[in-house]
Design a protein around this motif. Structure first.
Motif, PDB file in Angstrom:
ATOM      1  N   ASP A  18       0.826  -1.206   0.000  1.00  0.00           N
ATOM      2  CA  ASP A  18       0.000   0.000   0.000  1.00  0.00           C
ATOM      3  C   ASP A  18       0.862   1.258   0.000  1.00  0.00           C
ATOM      4  N   GLY A  19       1.976   1.209   0.703  1.00  0.00           N
ATOM      5  CA  GLY A  19       2.917   2.324   0.672  1.00  0.00           C
ATOM      6  C   GLY A  19       3.562   2.488  -0.693  1.00  0.00           C
ATOM      7  N   LEU A  20       3.821   1.384  -1.375  1.00  0.00           N
ATOM      8  CA  LEU A  20       4.369   1.449  -2.722  1.00  0.00           C
ATOM      9  C   LEU A  20       3.382   2.097  -3.695  1.00  0.00           C
ATOM     10  N   VAL A  21       2.124   1.700  -3.604  1.00  0.00           N
ATOM     11  CA  VAL A  21       1.094   2.295  -4.460  1.00  0.00           C
ATOM     12  C   VAL A  21       0.953   3.786  -4.168  1.00  0.00           C
ATOM     13  N   ALA A  22       0.953   4.130  -2.893  1.00  0.00           N
ATOM     14  CA  ALA A  22       0.809   5.537  -2.505  1.00  0.00           C
ATOM     15  C   ALA A  22       1.966   6.369  -3.048  1.00  0.00           C
ATOM     16  N   ASP A  23       3.184   5.835  -2.941  1.00  0.00           N
ATOM     17  CA  ASP A  23       4.331   6.617  -3.406  1.00  0.00           C
ATOM     18  C   ASP A  23       4.369   6.714  -4.922  1.00  0.00           C
ATOM     19  N   ALA A  24       3.846   5.721  -5.617  1.00  0.00           N
ATOM     20  CA  ALA A  24       3.754   5.827  -7.072  1.00  0.00           C
ATOM     21  C   ALA A  24       2.847   6.987  -7.466  1.00  0.00           C
TER      22      ALA A  24
END
Length: 254
Positions: free
Chosen positions: A103-109
């Motif tokens: 979820d953090g990866l998606v948010a940072d994308a």
């Protein structure tokens, strides 16, 4: 639910509203064993730790590109930290430490997408500027190649609170940028003083995103143009000022 991210314009494209195609990733390392999304290991998504340029920036660029590629190919349900680690060449321990999980990866994308420059139209006419904006949204999201990544990213963001927060921030950023087209119209005397430019752009693009991500209805060029025209008429009538005019009457078409 997986672990931890857009007016317009579109995430993960060069320009929602609202962002760039995945960059070439670093050489992949040996793939890690497939696992689930490790909710129990990392129950709280983390906010990615921002770090200044240099190697850290290159690491982030590679991780974002890998995340975009993975989510475009496999969707949210198929996205794993292990796959992003393998594709980016960044150890999964680093990904968990800095991003907390998928979820953090998606948010940072999404955050990285919002940081991409977005050249705005400047035709000297509000309606034409809005038409160009809605045409861009239509073109990107209805093109099978251009639209795959931003579409997958938006759907992925809607699957977690962390992603949804990042998505709202993405669109808010794009709306603020695109407000310039309305601000120019105010300066030309085309719109009343006090017009909220972000609301003008939101009104122009909202019907498109509603069809794309809520109802799934077909979107065509005429619908995109009509949405821009309606927003321009409403703006000229003063409906997007802090104190809308009583019984506003649209100006006569020129």
């Amino acid at each position: 639910m997986n672990e931890n991210a857009p007016e317009p314009t579109h995430p993960a494209t060069t320009h929602p509203a609202t962002t760039a195609h995945p960059a070439t990733t670093a050489p992949a390392t040996t793939a890690q064993p497939a696992t689930t999304h490790l909710e129990t290991t990392h129950p709280e998504p983390r906010t990615p730790t921002p770090r200044p340029g240099g190697r850290s920036a290159r690491v982030r660029e590679g991780v974002v590109a890998a995340t975009l590629a993975e989510v475009a190919e496999k969707g949210y349900d198929g996205l794993t930290v292990e796959a992003v680690a393998s594709r980016s060449g960044v150890h999964k321990a680093t990904l968990y430490r800095r991003w907390g999980g998928v979820d953090g990866l998606v948010a940072d994308a999404l955050t990285a997408s919002a940081d991409q420059p977005w050249p705005l139209p400047d035709t000297g006419d509000l309606r034409e500027d809005l038409r160009l904006i809605t045409r861009e949204v239509f073109t990107v999201f209805t093109d099978p190649d251009l639209g795959a990544t931003p579409t997958a990213l938006i759907f992925a963001a809607q699957r977690s609170d962390t992603g949804a927060t990042a998505l709202r921030a993405f669109f808010a950023s794009r709306h603020r940028q695109a407000a310039e087209v309305a601000e120019r119209a105010v300066a030309r005397g085309e719109l009343p003083t006090g017009t909220d430019g972000a609301e003008v752009v939101r009104a122009a693009t909202a019907p498109l995103y509603y069809r794309l991500f809520v109802t799934g209805e077909p979107l065509d060029a005429h619908t995109a143009e009509r949405a821009a025209d309606a927003a321009a008429l409403a703006a000229r009538a003063g409906l997007f000022t802090s104190a809308p005019r009583a019984n506003p009457v649209p100006p006569e078409p020129s």
